[in-house]
Design a protein around this motif. Structure first.
Motif: not given
Ligand code: GTP
Ligand code: SPV
Ligand code: MN
Length: 614
Positions: A299-317
C-alpha cells in the motif's frame, strides 16, 4: 512596496489563472512579486504538459531521454554533485516558541527567518518560469482532503511531483470550489538568470534553506532541487507539517511503509514499518515472499497517515502516489516487484548511471557489472574504475499504480486496519532480528529509542549510530517529547484490544565473521510469518529483558540454509551489548527534558530492571 514593475509580475501571475479562488490568486501574485519570474504556468497535470516540460528539460540538458523500447517515457537526471540528498542541517522548524520545535530540530525566530527568506527569494526566479502545482496528499475524495500548492521554478520538480502526488486541474477545481485550506509551499532553486545568461543543467545554490512555519502550515525551500528538499508534498508536507496538523487534529503522520500480508489460510494482515531513510522500507513494502503460501501486496513505501477508526482500530493510508526509492541495491534478485514497476516506464531516475544502449544501471541492479557505463557525474566508467557508478542516494521516481502487487485498498480513502507496527534500523550489533514488545507502551519505548547507522539519504557522515525516534528524527514538525505524548493520546482513543502489536526488527546485524547474519530481502517474509503467527498466538518465543525473540525453531527456514551460528548471532540478546545500549538510551532520554512522557521513562526503567534481575 509594489511599484509598477512588481505589480506587472502579480498581474501576469493571475491573468488567465484557471481558478477564481481569491485567496489563492492573491498568494500566487504576492510570491510572483517577490520572486519575479519571467512567466507563470498553472500546472494542469496532463500528459501533454508533462511531455512538453520533458522536451524542454532534454533541450536544457537536465534530462536524458532513455531508450523507448527499454524504459518507455522515462528520463535520467543528473544533479549538481553538491545537491544529492536532504540537508538536515539546513532544515528548520520555525515555530513561534523555540521549545515547540524541540531539541531534535533546528529553530530560528520566525520573524528573523522571514527576513532571511524575503532576501533570498527576492528576484530568485528571474529568467525562469514559476509553476503553480495544485496537489493533494492522500485521496481527493477523502473526508478532509489535505491540499497543498507548490510554487516552484523547477520543471523537474513539476514532473516529479506529478509522479509522487495527485496534482493538477481536478485538484485545483475541488480546492477552489470548497475555498479549502491548502498548505502554501514555495520552492526556488535559487539561481536567477540575468538576460542572456546561459543556464546550467542542474541550477541550485550553495546556500540552502528548507523552512517550515508550523503554526502557519507553510513551507519555504530555497537552493536545492533534490528530492525531499524540493518535492514539497513529500517530507516537508506529508511528514513535518502533517505531523503538526495530526497533533492538532488527533492523528499521526509517520515515516512508514504499509504492507498487506495474506496467510495460506487466506487471512489478511496489515503491517506498517518505520525504518530510517535508506534502511529498507521500499524493499519490505515490495517484498516477494520466499516462504510458501504467503502473499504480499503493498500500500505504500515511505509515508503513512494513521487515524483512530470508528471501531476503535488504527486505520492507515498512504498519502503519496509514487515511489522515490533508493536505486542502489534494487535488483531483480533483491526487489523484483520494484524492477517490474520501473520497467513499465513513466519514471525519472536521478543520479544513476547510463548504459551505452540508452538504459540505466546502478550497483546491485544486476550481479554482473556492465563493461562500460557513463557514471552519475558524466564520466566514463568501467568495473575497474573503483568508484560507484550510481550515487549511493540515487533514486527512481515511479508511479505506484505500476506495481503489479499493489493492494486494491490503496485507492480506498478509508484505508486499512493496522495489525502490527515494525520499528527497524541498521545496527551491526546489539539489536536482534525481531523482538516482540511486551505491550503497547513498551513498543512505544522501542520506537522512542530506535537507533540506526546513518546513510547516504542525508548529507553528512555515513555509518554513525544515532537515535531516530520512530524513524522521524529528520521529519518531526514539533517537540519530540510532545510527539511521544501524542502517540499515547491517539492510541488512548483506540480499543486496547485492537491496537497493533509492536515489533523491533534489524535486518542488518552482522555475524561473528562480519557478514550479514540474516539473508534479508525476500527472506524477511519468514520474520513476517513469525510476526503473524505471534498475532495468532501460534509461534514460540523466548522471553528476554527486551521482549519476546523467536526460538530458532519458531522461524520457518524451509528451503534456505542459514547456519546455526548465524541464526544465533541474529537472535542473540547479549547482556554486555545491552549494558552499553541502555547507557546510550538513558543519555538519549535525558535530552528530551521535561516533555518526555512518564510512561516512556517507566518502561525504560522496567527494561533496565529486567536486565539487572537476570
Ligand atoms: P527512504 O526512501 O530513504 O526512506 O529509504 P527506505 O527505507 O525505503 O530504504 P530502501 O528500502 O530503499 O533500502 C535502502 C537500502 O537498504 C538498499 O541499499 C537495500 O539494498 C538495503 N536493504 C533493504 N532491505 C535489506 C535487507 O533485508 N537486508 C540487507 N542487508 N539490506 C537491505
Ligand atoms: C528519505 O530520505 O527518507 C527519502 C528520500 O525518502 S527524500 O524524499 O529525499 O527525503
Ligand atoms: Mn523516506
Amino acid at each position: 512596496m509594489a511599484d509598477n514593475a512588481t505589480t506587472a509580475f502579480a498581474e501576469r501571475a493571475t491573468a488567465n489563472a484557471p481558478t477564481d479562488y481569491a485567496q489563492l490568486l492573491d498568494w500566487v501574485a504576492r510570491v510572483a512579486e517577490l520572486t519575479q519570474p519571467d512567466a507563470v504556468h498553472w500546472v494542469d497535470g496532463s500528459q501533454e504538459e508533462n511531455d512538453r516540460l520533458a522536451a524542454e528539460l532534454v533541450e536544457a540538458g537536465t534530462l536524458t531521454k532513455l531508450a523507448e523500447d527499454k524504459f518507455p517515457n522515462s528520463y535520467a537526471a543528473f544533479s549538481d554533485p553538491a545537491d544529492v540528498a536532504r540537508v538536515e542541517d539546513r532544515t528548520f522548524i520555525c515555530s513561534e516558541k523555540e521549545q515547540d520545535a524541540g531539541f531534535t530540530n533546528n529553530w530560528m525566530e520566525p520573524a528573523k527567518m522571514r527576513g532571511i527568506l524575503d532576501e533570498a527569494f527576492a528576484g530568485s526566479m528571474r529568467g525562469r518560469t514559476m509553476y503553480v502545482i495544485p496537489f493533494v496528499m492522500g485521496h481527493l475524495d477523502a473526508e478532509d482532503p489535505k491540499y497543498g500548492v507548490e510554487l516552484t521554478d523547477s520543471a523537474y520538480v513539476v514532473m516529479s511531483m506529478r509522479i509522487m502526488a495527485r496534482i493538477g486541474t481536478e485538484v485545483l477545481e475541488k480546492m477552489s470550489a470548497e475555498q479549502a485550506f491548502y498548505v502554501p509551499a514555495v520552492h526556488s532553486v535559487g539561481a536567477p538568470l540575468e538576460p542572456g545568461q546561459e543556464d546550467v543543467p542542474w541550477p541550485c545554490n550553495e546556500t540552502k534553506w528548507i523552512v517550515h512555519f508550523p503554526e502557519e502550515r507553510s513551507i519555504w525551500s530555497y537552493g536545492s532541487g533534490y528530492g525531499g528538499n524540493a518535492l514539497l508534498g513529500k517530507k516537508c508536507y506529508a511528514l513535518r507539517i502533517a505531523s503538526v496538523m495530526a497533533r492538532d487534529e488527533g492523528w499521526l503522520a509517520e515515516h512508514m511503509l504499509i504492507l498487506k500480508l495474506t496467510s495460506p489460510e487466506g487471512k489478511a494482515y496489515h503491517i506498517a514499518g518505520a525504518f530510517p531513510s535508506a534502511c529498507g522500507k521500499t524493499n519490505l513494502a515490495l517484498i516477494d515472499p520466499t516462504v510458501e503460501g504467503w502473499k504480499a501486496e503493498t500500500l505504500g513505501d515511505d509515508i503513512t497517515w494513521i487515524r483512530p477508526g470508528k471501531d476503535g482500530e488504527f486505520r492507515v493510508i498512504n498519502p503519496e502516489a509514487g515511489y522515490f526509492g533508493v536505486a542502489p541495491g534494487t535488483g531483480w534478485s533483491t526487489n523484483p516487484n520494484a524492477m517490474r514497476a520501473i520497467a513499465k516506464g513513466n519514471s525519472i531516475f536521478t543520479n544513476v548511471a547510463l548504459t551505452d544502449d540508452g538504459g540505466v544501471w546502478w550497483e546491485g541492479m544486476t550481479e554482473e557489472k556492465p563493461a562500460h557505463l557513463t557514471d552519475w557525474r558524466g564520466n566514463d566508467w568501467t568495473p575497474e574504475s573503483g568508484t560507484p557508478a550510481a550515487h549511493p542516494n540515487s533514486r527512481f521516481c515511479t508511479p505506484i499504480n505500476q506495481t503489479d502487487m499493489l493492494a486494491d485498498e490503496y485507492t480506498d480513502p478509508a484505508g486499512v486496519r493496522l495489525d502490527a507496527i515494525l520499528f527497524g534500523g541498521r545496527r551491526k550489533t546489539t539489536v536482534p532480528l525481531v523482538t516482540e514488545s511486551f505491550d503497547w507502551e513498551d513498543g512505544v519505548l522501542k520506537g522512542a529509542t530506535l537507533s540506526s547507522e546513518t546513510t547516504a539519504a542525508a548529507a553528512g557522515a555515513v555509518g554513525v549510530v544515532r537515535r531516530d525516534p520512530m524513524a522521524m528524527l529528520p521529519f518531526l514538525g514539533y517537540d519530540a517529547g510532545d510527539y511521544l505524548a501524542h502517540w499515547a493520546k491517539v492510541s488512548g482513543e483506540c480499543d486496547p484490544e485492537k491496537l497493533p502489536r509492536i515489533y523491533l526488527v534489524n535486518w542488518f546485524r552482522r555475524n561473528r565473521d562480519g557478514g550479514f547474519a540474516w539473508p534479508g530481502f525476500g527472506e524477511n517474509s519468514r520474520v513476517l510469518k513469525w510476526v503473524v503467527e505471534r498475532l495468532e498466538g501460534k509461534a514460540d518465543a523466548t522471553e528476554t529483558p527486551i521482549g519476546h525473540v523467536p526460538t530458532p525453531e519458531s522461524l520457518d527456514l524451509t528451503g534456505i540454509e542459514v547456519k546455526d551460528a548465524d541464526l544465533e548471532d541474529a537472535l542473540k540478546v547479549d547482556p554486555v551489548e545491552w549494558e552499553t545500549e541502555n547507557e546510550l538510551i538513558a543519555e538519549w532520554l535525558e535530552k528530551f527534558g521535561g516533555t518526555l512522557p512518564e510512561s516512556v521513562r517507566a518502561k525504560f526503567d522496567a527494561q533496565r530492571e529486567r536486565f539487572e534481575a537476570q
